[in-house]
Design an enzyme around this catalytic site. Structure first.
Site, mmCIF file in Angstrom:
data_model
loop_
_atom_site.group_PDB
_atom_site.id
_atom_site.type_symbol
_atom_site.label_atom_id
_atom_site.label_comp_id
_atom_site.label_asym_id
_atom_site.label_seq_id
_atom_site.Cartn_x
_atom_site.Cartn_y
_atom_site.Cartn_z
ATOM 1 N N ASP A 58 97.875 26.366 44.910
ATOM 2 C CA ASP A 58 99.121 26.598 44.688
ATOM 3 C C ASP A 58 99.768 26.074 45.800
ATOM 4 O OD1 ASP A 58 101.547 27.684 44.021
ATOM 5 O OD2 ASP A 58 100.856 29.319 43.082
ATOM 6 N N HIS A 59 100.749 25.160 45.449
ATOM 7 C CA HIS A 59 101.673 24.599 46.854
ATOM 8 C C HIS A 59 103.046 25.520 47.206
ATOM 9 C CE1 HIS A 59 99.861 20.757 48.030
ATOM 10 N NE2 HIS A 59 99.735 20.636 46.616
ATOM 11 N N ARG A 60 103.026 26.778 46.123
ATOM 12 C CA ARG A 60 103.983 27.684 46.828
ATOM 13 C C ARG A 60 103.409 28.699 47.765
ATOM 14 N NH1 ARG A 60 105.042 30.265 41.077
ATOM 15 N NH2 ARG A 60 102.732 29.795 41.331
#
Length: 82
Positions: A58-60
């Site tokens: 998850d790039h968040r």
């Protein structure tokens, strides 16, 4: 907390597992089926057991550049564990 799954136990050579929002898992690692493959060792082609490891992140939560550096370090270690 990462999630690790073995799709290889079901005979699948590789798979990218989806991130499921309600699990709150920012990283999913999938380990594929171990297969005999030709590889080069010390200048000679030999047959070795190999498997593919896939990761979905998850790039968040993870910065892609830092994750790439970690992946590169893991690959270097797996190529020469000694």
């Amino acid at each position: 907390m990462p999630l690790i799954t073995s799709v290889g136990s079901m005979g699948i050579p590789e798979a990218f597992a989806p991130l499921v929002p309600f699990t709150r898992t920012p990283l999913v690692v999938s380990v594929g089926k171990v297969e005999e493959k030709p590889v080069v060792r010390h200048g000679e082609v030999v047959i070795r057991p190999m498997c593919i490891i896939c990761a979905t992140l998850d790039h968040r939560v993870f910065d892609g550049l830092l994750a790439a550096h970690v992946a590169k370090s893991v690959l270097r270690y797996l190529a020469d564990p000694e």
